[in-house]
Design an enzyme around this catalytic site. Structure first.
Site, PDB file in Angstrom:
ATOM      1  N   TYR A 163      -1.317 -10.498  14.847  1.00 58.22           N
ATOM      2  CA  TYR A 163      -1.251  -9.311  13.963  1.00 58.22           C
ATOM      3  C   TYR A 163      -2.252  -8.249  14.402  1.00 58.22           C
ATOM      4  CZ  TYR A 163      -2.543  -6.312  10.049  1.00 58.22           C
ATOM      5  OH  TYR A 163      -2.877  -5.219   9.279  1.00 58.22           O
TER       6      TYR A 163
ATOM      7  N   ARG B   8      -7.197 -21.558   8.802  1.00 60.42           N
ATOM      8  CA  ARG B   8      -6.330 -20.690   9.627  1.00 60.42           C
ATOM      9  C   ARG B   8      -6.836 -20.749  11.072  1.00 60.42           C
ATOM     10  NH1 ARG B   8      -6.198 -14.532   7.708  1.00 60.42           N
ATOM     11  NH2 ARG B   8      -4.456 -15.208   6.415  1.00 60.42           N
TER      12      ARG B   8
ATOM     13  N   LYS C 275      -1.779  -4.417  15.963  1.00 58.42           N
ATOM     14  CA  LYS C 275      -2.318  -3.215  15.306  1.00 58.42           C
ATOM     15  C   LYS C 275      -3.266  -2.491  16.273  1.00 58.42           C
ATOM     16  CE  LYS C 275      -1.792  -1.874  11.650  1.00 58.42           C
ATOM     17  NZ  LYS C 275      -0.757  -0.968  11.064  1.00 58.42           N
TER      18      LYS C 275
ATOM     19  N   ARG D  76      -1.675 -14.650  -4.187  1.00 56.14           N
ATOM     20  CA  ARG D  76      -1.274 -16.058  -4.088  1.00 56.14           C
ATOM     21  C   ARG D  76      -2.065 -16.909  -5.077  1.00 56.14           C
ATOM     22  NH1 ARG D  76      -1.710 -20.641   0.724  1.00 56.14           N
ATOM     23  NH2 ARG D  76      -0.089 -21.950  -0.196  1.00 56.14           N
TER      24      ARG D  76
ATOM     25  N   ILE E 141       0.843  -1.202   0.000  1.00 57.87           N
ATOM     26  CA  ILE E 141       0.000   0.000   0.000  1.00 57.87           C
ATOM     27  C   ILE E 141       0.876   1.249   0.000  1.00 57.87           C
ATOM     28  CG2 ILE E 141      -1.923   1.196   1.117  1.00 57.87           C
ATOM     29  CD1 ILE E 141      -2.663  -1.467   2.452  1.00 57.87           C
TER      30      ILE E 141
ATOM     31  N   THR F 108      -6.240  -1.076  10.473  1.00 61.97           N
ATOM     32  CA  THR F 108      -6.995  -2.124   9.799  1.00 61.97           C
ATOM     33  C   THR F 108      -8.329  -2.374  10.493  1.00 61.97           C
ATOM     34  OG1 THR F 108      -7.008  -4.514   9.405  1.00 61.97           O
ATOM     35  CG2 THR F 108      -5.600  -3.753  11.176  1.00 61.97           C
ATOM     36  N   ASP F 109      -9.295  -2.881   9.737  1.00 64.93           N
ATOM     37  CA  ASP F 109     -10.579  -3.268  10.336  1.00 64.93           C
ATOM     38  C   ASP F 109     -10.450  -4.512  11.216  1.00 64.93           C
ATOM     39  OD1 ASP F 109     -10.149  -5.120   8.294  1.00 64.93           O
ATOM     40  OD2 ASP F 109     -12.074  -4.808   7.302  1.00 64.93           O
ATOM     41  N   GLU F 110      -9.307  -5.220  11.101  1.00 63.90           N
ATOM     42  CA  GLU F 110      -9.149  -6.460  11.893  1.00 63.90           C
ATOM     43  C   GLU F 110      -9.095  -6.189  13.391  1.00 63.90           C
ATOM     44  OE1 GLU F 110      -6.522  -9.510  10.643  1.00 63.90           O
ATOM     45  OE2 GLU F 110      -6.838  -9.118   8.522  1.00 63.90           O
TER      46      GLU F 110
ATOM     47  N   ASN G 232     -14.472 -15.985   0.234  1.00 63.33           N
ATOM     48  CA  ASN G 232     -13.213 -16.395  -0.396  1.00 63.33           C
ATOM     49  C   ASN G 232     -13.474 -17.349  -1.554  1.00 63.33           C
ATOM     50  OD1 ASN G 232     -11.888 -14.832   1.480  1.00 63.33           O
ATOM     51  ND2 ASN G 232     -11.550 -16.532   2.902  1.00 63.33           N
TER      52      ASN G 232
HETATM   53  P1  NAD Z   1       3.361  -4.857   3.444  1.00 62.13           P
HETATM   54  O1  NAD Z   1       3.722  -5.997   4.327  1.00 62.13           O
HETATM   55  O2  NAD Z   1       3.170  -5.078   1.985  1.00 62.13           O
HETATM   56  O3  NAD Z   1       4.447  -3.690   3.604  1.00 62.13           O
HETATM   57  C1  NAD Z   1       4.987  -3.326   4.847  1.00 62.13           C
HETATM   58  C2  NAD Z   1       6.219  -2.457   4.593  1.00 62.13           C
HETATM   59  O4  NAD Z   1       6.732  -2.036   5.878  1.00 62.13           O
HETATM   60  C3  NAD Z   1       7.351  -3.207   3.878  1.00 62.13           C
HETATM   61  O5  NAD Z   1       7.918  -2.391   2.880  1.00 62.13           O
HETATM   62  C4  NAD Z   1       8.364  -3.454   4.987  1.00 62.13           C
HETATM   63  O6  NAD Z   1       9.707  -3.529   4.532  1.00 62.13           O
HETATM   64  C5  NAD Z   1       8.144  -2.239   5.883  1.00 62.13           C
HETATM   65  N1  NAD Z   1       8.561  -2.474   7.270  1.00 62.13           N
HETATM   66  C6  NAD Z   1       8.259  -3.546   8.046  1.00 62.13           C
HETATM   67  N2  NAD Z   1       8.868  -3.423   9.243  1.00 62.13           N
HETATM   68  C7  NAD Z   1       9.545  -2.242   9.223  1.00 62.13           C
HETATM   69  C8  NAD Z   1      10.345  -1.569  10.171  1.00 62.13           C
HETATM   70  N3  NAD Z   1      10.596  -2.088  11.391  1.00 62.13           N
HETATM   71  N4  NAD Z   1      10.889  -0.377   9.829  1.00 62.13           N
HETATM   72  C9  NAD Z   1      10.670   0.152   8.589  1.00 62.13           C
HETATM   73  N5  NAD Z   1       9.922  -0.450   7.650  1.00 62.13           N
HETATM   74  C10 NAD Z   1       9.357  -1.635   7.970  1.00 62.13           C
HETATM   75  O7  NAD Z   1       2.039  -4.227   4.104  1.00 62.13           O
HETATM   76  P2  NAD Z   1       0.770  -3.550   3.409  1.00 62.13           P
HETATM   77  O8  NAD Z   1      -0.188  -4.600   3.045  1.00 62.13           O
HETATM   78  O9  NAD Z   1       1.233  -2.569   2.406  1.00 62.13           O
HETATM   79  O10 NAD Z   1       0.169  -2.765   4.665  1.00 62.13           O
HETATM   80  C11 NAD Z   1       0.599  -1.447   4.967  1.00 62.13           C
HETATM   81  C12 NAD Z   1      -0.177  -0.949   6.178  1.00 62.13           C
HETATM   82  O11 NAD Z   1      -1.570  -0.974   5.908  1.00 62.13           O
HETATM   83  C13 NAD Z   1       0.018  -1.806   7.431  1.00 62.13           C
HETATM   84  O12 NAD Z   1       0.097  -0.939   8.551  1.00 62.13           O
HETATM   85  C14 NAD Z   1      -1.237  -2.656   7.499  1.00 62.13           C
HETATM   86  O13 NAD Z   1      -1.535  -2.999   8.836  1.00 62.13           O
HETATM   87  C15 NAD Z   1      -2.266  -1.705   6.914  1.00 62.13           C
HETATM   88  N6  NAD Z   1      -3.432  -2.323   6.244  1.00 62.13           N
HETATM   89  C16 NAD Z   1      -3.244  -3.270   5.258  1.00 62.13           C
HETATM   90  C17 NAD Z   1      -4.352  -3.766   4.579  1.00 62.13           C
HETATM   91  C18 NAD Z   1      -4.202  -4.786   3.463  1.00 62.13           C
HETATM   92  O14 NAD Z   1      -5.212  -5.315   2.984  1.00 62.13           O
HETATM   93  N7  NAD Z   1      -2.988  -5.086   2.999  1.00 62.13           N
HETATM   94  C19 NAD Z   1      -5.646  -3.324   4.919  1.00 62.13           C
HETATM   95  C20 NAD Z   1      -5.790  -2.376   5.945  1.00 62.13           C
HETATM   96  C21 NAD Z   1      -4.675  -1.872   6.586  1.00 62.13           C
HETATM   97  O1  DAU Z   2      -8.829  -6.554   6.662  1.00 62.39           O
HETATM   98  C1  DAU Z   2      -7.603  -5.890   6.480  1.00 62.39           C
HETATM   99  C2  DAU Z   2      -6.473  -6.898   6.532  1.00 62.39           C
HETATM  100  O2  DAU Z   2      -6.544  -7.640   5.328  1.00 62.39           O
HETATM  101  C3  DAU Z   2      -5.104  -6.254   6.700  1.00 62.39           C
HETATM  102  O3  DAU Z   2      -5.032  -5.622   7.954  1.00 62.39           O
HETATM  103  C4  DAU Z   2      -3.981  -7.301   6.595  1.00 62.39           C
HETATM  104  O4  DAU Z   2      -2.723  -6.671   6.625  1.00 62.39           O
HETATM  105  C5  DAU Z   2      -4.146  -8.051   5.278  1.00 62.39           C
HETATM  106  O5  DAU Z   2      -3.183  -9.073   5.182  1.00 62.39           O
HETATM  107  C6  DAU Z   2      -5.553  -8.642   5.187  1.00 62.39           C
HETATM  108  O6  DAU Z   2      -5.752  -9.665   6.174  1.00 62.39           O
HETATM  109  P1  DAU Z   2      -6.528 -11.030   5.826  1.00 62.39           P
HETATM  110  O7  DAU Z   2      -6.134 -12.054   6.804  1.00 62.39           O
HETATM  111  O8  DAU Z   2      -7.982 -10.768   5.624  1.00 62.39           O
HETATM  112  O9  DAU Z   2      -5.894 -11.271   4.357  1.00 62.39           O
HETATM  113  P2  DAU Z   2      -5.259 -12.564   3.636  1.00 62.39           P
HETATM  114  O10 DAU Z   2      -4.894 -12.103   2.266  1.00 62.39           O
HETATM  115  O11 DAU Z   2      -4.221 -13.223   4.445  1.00 62.39           O
HETATM  116  O12 DAU Z   2      -6.513 -13.546   3.555  1.00 62.39           O
HETATM  117  C7  DAU Z   2      -7.772 -13.129   3.014  1.00 62.39           C
HETATM  118  C8  DAU Z   2      -8.769 -14.250   3.256  1.00 62.39           C
HETATM  119  O13 DAU Z   2      -8.391 -15.395   2.471  1.00 62.39           O
HETATM  120  C9  DAU Z   2      -8.804 -14.756   4.689  1.00 62.39           C
HETATM  121  O14 DAU Z   2     -10.140 -15.127   5.004  1.00 62.39           O
HETATM  122  C10 DAU Z   2      -7.907 -15.990   4.691  1.00 62.39           C
HETATM  123  C11 DAU Z   2      -8.133 -16.543   3.288  1.00 62.39           C
HETATM  124  N1  DAU Z   2      -6.998 -17.259   2.652  1.00 62.39           N
HETATM  125  C12 DAU Z   2      -5.769 -16.659   2.674  1.00 62.39           C
HETATM  126  C13 DAU Z   2      -4.691 -17.265   2.026  1.00 62.39           C
HETATM  127  C14 DAU Z   2      -3.322 -16.622   2.053  1.00 62.39           C
HETATM  128  C15 DAU Z   2      -7.218 -18.465   1.967  1.00 62.39           C
HETATM  129  O15 DAU Z   2      -8.351 -18.978   1.949  1.00 62.39           O
HETATM  130  N2  DAU Z   2      -6.157 -19.048   1.327  1.00 62.39           N
HETATM  131  C16 DAU Z   2      -4.899 -18.490   1.325  1.00 62.39           C
HETATM  132  O16 DAU Z   2      -3.983 -19.078   0.693  1.00 62.39           O
END
Ligand code: NAD
Ligand code: DAU
Length: 329
Positions: free
Chosen positions: A145, A268, A149, A188, A10, A118-120, A244
């Site tokens: 996780y 999970r 958060k 994935r 992000i 995050t909404d989690e 899913n």
């Molecule tokens: P990501 O894992 O893709 O990226 C995380 C980044 O943070 C990486 O570039 C990593 O190198 C860096 N990082 C990790 N530890 C660090 C440290 N100690 N110092 C400096 N940099 C560090 O994560 P993302 O999916 O892009 O998520 C970004 C943010 O958004 C997170 O705070 C996550 O909780 C939040 N978020 C993610 C989602 C989602 O669906 N991916 C949804 C809602 C909120």
């Molecule tokens: O809701 C926001 C969150 O969304 C963020 O805070 C997290 O950083 C982000 O990773 C994500 O969390 P989830 O656990 O929802 O995402 P994930 O992609 O790991 O999994 C999405 C859904 O799919 C979840 O119900 C688990 C399921 N899953 C995941 C994987 C990796 C599968 O069924 N198969 C898989 O291989």
């Protein structure tokens, strides 16, 4: 503007968006480049930003960087639930201690902080009722996780109330789009199909997530930076809820595969059933709304991006799948 975690999924999309649409900001990225960070995700804007390779837990470095910035946007985190179940310590360190380190620097220097969450943190919703999280929903995190958060959000709220730091928080639903690490659900499954493997569905695939395009998330963050009220929390989401199983079937259909070409694998631990955000506050107060509300179009574009950017994700694919096999066995 200092962007932590700007080489992640992000964060990198946010930095690209900011350089293209908000030239008023001079952007510095602070990222330690864990397995999830990749400088190549910043290549399109590399000449327009300053990149600092470093850790948000490094108090001296963070102090120096925050001391010369007006706004901090804090994305850096350990972000994957499955990893947190396997080894929670990096999550406590980065998500809690790292956010604490940043808050102390922000307190000293009076910078504005926007904390990405995050909404989690709210836990799970039932599958059989249309309830949604609001900004007032009590925290009830399920995984290491989401607990870390939740802890980071609580620190931000306390530093706001006790020290008056100029902070806002957003809690977004699941994101999808370009540059997402292949460990996450959609990349994935998309890259499994592209490498001749089958999508892997946890449990029976009934769990529901609210899929939000990363560009909509980042536009919402900019709306909060421009017009959000200091001290407030804003929920972000698309309203697009899918099981899913529905998404795996859509990935297969859009990839020209039979819609039953997936495997059911063990669930999970502690798997939250459903997340969904009520976004009334950000829509009415800030006038933000998601643009990408058609998951079929958004997913087709995302699949095309992974097809066209094989060089970006392929080097991470084998290690990620090996990690899944090791953790799950
Ligand atoms: P990501 O894992 O893709 O990226 C995380 C980044 O943070 C990486 O570039 C990593 O190198 C860096 N990082 C990790 N530890 C660090 C440290 N100690 N110092 C400096 N940099 C560090 O994560 P993302 O999916 O892009 O998520 C970004 C943010 O958004 C997170 O705070 C996550 O909780 C939040 N978020 C993610 C989602 C989602 O669906 N991916 C949804 C809602 C909120
Ligand atoms: O809701 C926001 C969150 O969304 C963020 O805070 C997290 O950083 C982000 O990773 C994500 O969390 P989830 O656990 O929802 O995402 P994930 O992609 O790991 O999994 C999405 C859904 O799919 C979840 O119900 C688990 C399921 N899953 C995941 C994987 C990796 C599968 O069924 N198969 C898989 O291989």
């Amino acid at each position: 503007m200092l962007v932590t975690g700007g080489a992640g999924f992000i964060g990198a999309n946010f930095v690209q968006h900011t350089v293209r649409h908000h030239p008023e900001y001079e952007v510095t990225v602070l990222d330690v480049l864990t397995y999830a960070g990749d400088r190549a995700a910043l290549d399109p804007v590399a000449r327009d930003i300053t990149f600092v390779h470093g850790d948000i837990c490094d108090a001296d470095l963070v102090d120096r960087l925050v001391g010369s910035t007006d706004v901090v946007v804090h994305f850096a985190a350990e972000s994957h639930v499955d990893n947190s179940l396997n080894d929670p310590f990096p999550f406590v360190r980065t998500n809690v201690i790292g956010t604490f380190t940043l808050l102390e620097a922000v307190r000293r220097h009076g910078a504005r902080l926007h904390h990405i969450s995050t909404d989690e943190v709210f836990g799970e919703l039932p599958l059989d009722r249309p309830d949604r999280f609001t900004e007032d929903t009590p925290y009830h995190p399920s995984s290491p996780y989401s607990a870390t958060k939740a802890g980071s959000d609580m620190l931000v709220r306390a530093w706001r109330r006790s020290y008056g730091v100029a902070a806002t928080i957003s809690n977004c639903a699941n994101n999808y789009g370009p540059y997402q690490h292949v460990e996450k659900f959609l990349p994935r499954q998309i890259t499994n199909v592209m490498t001749g493997a089958r999508p892997q569905l946890y449990g029976t695939g009934v769990n529901v997530r609210e899929w939000t395009h990363v560009d909509d998330h980042n536009a919402a963050v900019h709306a909060i930076l421009a017009r959000g009220r200091i001290g407030e929390t804003y929920l972000i989401g698309s309203g697009v809820e899918c099981t899913n199983l529905q998404l795996v079937r859509l990935v297969l259909e859009l990839s020209g595969q039979p819609d039953d070409a997936y495997d059911l694998v063990p669930d999970r631990s502690g798997h939250d059933l459903r997340y969904a955000n009520d976004t009334t506050k950000i829509r009415t107060e800030l006038g933000w709304r998601p643009v990408h509300d058609d998951i079929r179009d958004g997913l087709a574009a995302t699949i095309a991006w992974y097809r066209d950017n094989r060089d970006w994700w392929l080097p991470h694919k084998a290690a990620t799948e090996l990690n899944y096999r090791t953790v799950k066995s």
